[in-house]
Motif scaffolding. Sequence first.
Motif, short mmCIF file in Angstrom:
data_model
loop_
_atom_site.label_atom_id
_atom_site.label_comp_id
_atom_site.label_asym_id
_atom_site.label_seq_id
_atom_site.Cartn_x
_atom_site.Cartn_y
_atom_site.Cartn_z
N ILE A 195 62.37 68.61 -8.82
CA ILE A 195 61.53 68.34 -9.98
C ILE A 195 61.93 69.31 -11.09
N ALA A 196 62.18 68.77 -12.26
CA ALA A 196 62.53 69.59 -13.43
C ALA A 196 61.58 69.25 -14.56
N ALA A 197 61.21 70.25 -15.34
CA ALA A 197 60.30 70.03 -16.46
C ALA A 197 60.86 70.68 -17.71
N SER A 198 60.63 70.03 -18.85
CA SER A 198 61.02 70.59 -20.14
C SER A 198 59.90 70.31 -21.14
N PHE A 199 59.84 71.17 -22.15
CA PHE A 199 58.80 71.01 -23.18
C PHE A 199 59.47 71.16 -24.54
N THR A 200 59.47 70.07 -25.31
CA THR A 200 60.11 70.03 -26.61
C THR A 200 59.27 69.22 -27.58
N ASN A 201 59.05 69.77 -28.78
CA ASN A 201 58.32 69.07 -29.84
C ASN A 201 56.97 68.51 -29.38
N GLY A 202 56.26 69.27 -28.56
CA GLY A 202 54.93 68.88 -28.13
C GLY A 202 54.89 67.90 -26.97
N ILE A 203 56.06 67.54 -26.42
CA ILE A 203 56.15 66.59 -25.32
C ILE A 203 56.63 67.31 -24.06
N LEU A 204 55.82 67.23 -23.01
CA LEU A 204 56.21 67.75 -21.70
C LEU A 204 56.83 66.61 -20.92
N GLU A 205 58.05 66.81 -20.45
CA GLU A 205 58.73 65.79 -19.65
C GLU A 205 59.00 66.35 -18.27
N ILE A 206 58.53 65.63 -17.26
CA ILE A 206 58.72 66.03 -15.86
C ILE A 206 59.57 64.96 -15.20
#
Length: 130
Positions: free
Chosen positions: A100-111
């Motif tokens: 599982i990888a998560a990133s947070f960019t421009n107010g959007i959390l993507e998992i």
Amino acid sequence: MNKKKCSNPMDIHGIEEWMSQFFTDPFTSLLDEQTFRLDLFETGEDFFVEAELGEAISTEMINITVNREHLYITVLEGNQEKHEKKRTVVLPFSIERKKIAASFTNGILEIKISKSIPSSPPSPFIIING
């Protein structure tokens, strides 16, 4: 929400049924309005959970944990008075041992949850790349 699980998690009919239940559940729409909006989608290799958290949130304010088939997203808001917004995504199979990888960019959390790649080593806590 109906927490019905399919017997074969990679069975495409079972996954489509699970996603349909998620999107048609009226409680999901209410939570989208009261906490933060969640979207689910999949590719051939991965499942994705996207959360619209807003620009005022930083990665230090977000906690993501995993327990069996549950994915927990908690956002801490406020300075002196702590306020939490929580969402739980129940998948139709265990994700504890999935990459599982998560990133947070421009107010959007993507998992991103891999369908086939195992985690090494498995951890209940997900680190967010910002």
